[in-house]
Design an enzyme around this catalytic site. Structure first.
Site, short mmCIF file in Angstrom:
data_model
loop_
_atom_site.label_atom_id
_atom_site.label_comp_id
_atom_site.label_asym_id
_atom_site.label_seq_id
_atom_site.Cartn_x
_atom_site.Cartn_y
_atom_site.Cartn_z
N TRP A 103 -10.10 -4.87 -11.82
CA TRP A 103 -10.22 -5.31 -13.21
C TRP A 103 -8.85 -5.50 -13.84
O TRP A 103 -8.05 -4.57 -13.92
CB TRP A 103 -11.03 -4.28 -14.02
CG TRP A 103 -11.34 -4.80 -15.39
CD1 TRP A 103 -12.47 -5.47 -15.77
CD2 TRP A 103 -10.49 -4.75 -16.54
NE1 TRP A 103 -12.38 -5.84 -17.09
CE2 TRP A 103 -11.17 -5.41 -17.59
CE3 TRP A 103 -9.23 -4.23 -16.80
CZ2 TRP A 103 -10.64 -5.55 -18.87
CZ3 TRP A 103 -8.68 -4.38 -18.08
CH2 TRP A 103 -9.39 -5.03 -19.09
N THR B 181 -15.91 -10.98 -22.76
CA THR B 181 -17.32 -11.40 -22.68
C THR B 181 -17.80 -12.19 -23.89
O THR B 181 -17.35 -11.98 -25.01
CB THR B 181 -18.17 -10.14 -22.42
OG1 THR B 181 -17.99 -9.82 -21.04
CG2 THR B 181 -19.63 -10.33 -22.70
N ASP C 52 -17.89 -8.99 -27.57
CA ASP C 52 -19.05 -9.47 -26.82
C ASP C 52 -20.12 -10.12 -27.71
O ASP C 52 -21.27 -9.69 -27.76
CB ASP C 52 -19.66 -8.32 -26.01
CG ASP C 52 -18.63 -7.55 -25.20
OD1 ASP C 52 -17.57 -8.13 -24.91
OD2 ASP C 52 -18.86 -6.38 -24.88
N GLN D 25 -16.96 -12.44 -15.94
CA GLN D 25 -15.64 -11.85 -16.09
C GLN D 25 -14.98 -11.78 -14.72
O GLN D 25 -15.57 -11.24 -13.77
CB GLN D 25 -15.77 -10.44 -16.69
CG GLN D 25 -16.19 -10.43 -18.14
CD GLN D 25 -15.07 -10.84 -19.07
OE1 GLN D 25 -14.21 -10.04 -19.38
NE2 GLN D 25 -15.06 -12.09 -19.52
N MET E 85 -15.51 -9.58 -9.84
CA MET E 85 -16.18 -9.92 -11.09
C MET E 85 -16.68 -8.66 -11.79
O MET E 85 -16.93 -7.65 -11.15
CB MET E 85 -17.38 -10.84 -10.84
CG MET E 85 -18.50 -10.22 -10.01
SD MET E 85 -20.11 -11.00 -10.27
CE MET E 85 -20.56 -10.37 -11.89
N ASN E 86 -16.80 -8.76 -13.13
CA ASN E 86 -17.64 -7.78 -13.81
C ASN E 86 -18.71 -8.52 -14.62
O ASN E 86 -19.53 -9.21 -13.98
CB ASN E 86 -16.85 -6.71 -14.57
CG ASN E 86 -15.76 -7.17 -15.50
OD1 ASN E 86 -14.76 -7.73 -15.07
ND2 ASN E 86 -15.94 -6.96 -16.78
N ASP E 87 -18.75 -8.43 -15.93
CA ASP E 87 -19.92 -8.91 -16.69
C ASP E 87 -20.36 -10.35 -16.39
O ASP E 87 -19.52 -11.25 -16.36
CB ASP E 87 -19.61 -8.91 -18.19
CG ASP E 87 -19.00 -7.64 -18.69
OD1 ASP E 87 -18.77 -6.73 -17.91
OD2 ASP E 87 -18.77 -7.58 -19.91
#
Ligand code: FRU
Length: 445
Positions: free
Chosen positions: A27, A64, A121, A19, A1-3
């Site tokens: 990623w 995002t 975003d 994310q 995961m990221n954001d």
């Protein structure tokens, strides 16, 4: 995961999206993962919420965004990429089945033409006269910024102006983010009569607090939400109106290592944001995290002399919470050595340097630090969460530093306290093992 994406309280539950690459621990191929909770502490994974639509404006990634409730309907506003556009989707009450709006994208190009280097975003909120949205951007040769739009229905948007850019400095402040060319993940919200804007740039999520009027945001103070590894921060009001902060704590190990581990990136613990009397941000772990505590150990009144670390006995493992309070006396530096090997060959330090007025962490890989001024009689209160490789450190209700650590030996579990450049006193240290939070955990560590 990221954001973290679109954290929201709805129908008695907290929903968190994020994310996510479903087919590899690196990623790429952005989808929105989804988890649900009744208390912000225990989480259950749900099926993926949003996937790229082949041939659609989000074919190259569902980036995002945020969530709002539109006439009772959960609705997300997010980023489609190549090119970057604003998208809308809505769902059933459980937020399981999502339908993308047929008129997507709702904004197909940024205002400002070639001067704008990024456009992503979105963060949306409601005012009396309609919906408002900011989108993160970079204005070529100038600074990062947040572009403001208005809509009657979440579908038709009109550009107003930048809400704020990095060129607007709080008066007499050194300036943390002015130089950056892109603000990612802007998050804008009311906070005890003021407004706060958190942006993500240069691997950090700094904040401004200031005044919002006439659709302009005038920053008055500025600081860091976290001095270390925390990015793409997002906030939400909880069931009682408290402002809760989440951030992505990224990897510090090499890509090969996290691909081999099968996972990468974690969500921070929920953090409670408040406004302090000097208009800066208060930041603390959510008090309900206490419900995860196991049996407590406590030690009091330990004199600390330079060159003589004091071991704390009986460490209950690598998933623990610590609260330590220091009287600095005439020491230059105090702190804890964590995840220390019995032979002293490796350790992680969390400490406070009084001369430099800096809270810091030090691992074998990196030092993370940031400004913290203590009052003349003020004790240093470190509130520390260690969870496998993740460390989140809160100091005196107003500073925070997160970092990852990767001890190589299984018995690197030691804790000691120390002082440097003078003597200090550890008034107390409390330690708890922390219980796991997930009912369907994927992998450990
Ligand atoms: C921040 C970010 C966002 C983008 C997303 C893509 O980490 O780069 O700007 O929407 O991640 O995963």
């Amino acid at each position: 995961m990221n954001d973290p994406n679109a954290p929201i309280y709805f129908g008695g539950k907290y929903h968190m999206f994020y994310q996510h690459h479903p087919y590899g621990a690196y990623w790429a191929n952005m989808h929105w993962g989804h988890a649900v909770s009744e208390d912000m502490i225990h989480w259950k994974h749900l099926p993926i919420a949003l996937a790229p639509t082949p041939g659609g404006p989000d074919k190259d990634g569902v980036f995002t965004g945020c969530a709002v409730i539109d006439n009772g309907i959960p609705t997300v506003i997010y980023t489609g990429v190549r090119p970057e556009v604003v998208m809308v989707a809505s769902s059933d009450d459980e937020m399981i089945r999502w339908t993308k709006y047929s008129g997507n994208p709702v904004i197909s190009r940024p205002p400002g033409g070639a001067k704008v280097v990024g456009f992503r975003d979105p963060c949306v909120w409601k005012e009396n006269d309609g919906w408002y949205m900011i989108v993160g951007t970079g204005i070529k040769g100038e600074s990062g910024g947040a572009l403001l739009f208005r809509s009657p229905d979440l579908h038709t948007w009109r550009y107003l102006d930048p809400l704020c850019t990095g060129k607007v400095r709080p008066k007499d402040e050194p300036g943390l983010v002015a130089q950056s060319d892109m603000w990612e993940c802007p998050d804008f919200f009311p906070l005890f009569g003021k407004h706060a804007l958190i942006v993500s740039t240069k691997a950090k999520s700094p904040y401004f607090i200031g005044k919002y009027s006439g659709h302009k945001f005038i920053p008055e103070t500025e600081g860091h939400t976290d001095f270390g590894a925390a990015y793409a921060a997002k906030t939400m009001p909880d069931a009682t109106g408290r402002r809760i902060y989440w951030a992505w704590i990224p990897e510090r190990r090499a890509k090969d290592a996290f691909i081999a581990a099968g996972w990468a990136g974690v969500m921070s613990l929920p953090r409670l944001l408040t406004l302090r009397p000097d208009n800066t941000l208060g930041i603390e772990p959510l008090p309900e995290l206490k419900t995860l505590r196991g049996a407590r150990s406590e030690f009091r009144n330990i004199e600390l002399r330079p060159g003589k670390d004091q071991p704390i006995q009986g460490t209950p493992g690598d998933t623990i919470e610590i609260v330590a309070e220091f009287e600095l006396n005439n020491a230059q530096e105090v702190g804890l050595k964590l995840r220390a090997a019995p032979d002293g060959s490796e350790q992680t330090v969390a400490g406070y340097d009084r001369g430099e007025e800096q809270l810091f962490t030090e691992t074998t890989q990196a030092v993370q630090k940031g400004h913290l001024t203590l009052g003349p009689q003020e004790t240093l209160r470190l509130h520390i969460f260690l969870d496998g490789s993740v460390m989140e450190i809160f100091a005196n209700g107003r500073a925070c530093v997160s970092e990852r650590m990767y001890p190589t030996q299984p018995d690197s579990l030691g804790i000691s306290v120390y002082a440097r450049g003078g003597t200090a006193r550890l008034k107390s240290i409390e330690i708890w093992p922390v219980r796991p939070i997930s009912t369907n955990r994927l992998t450990s560590s």
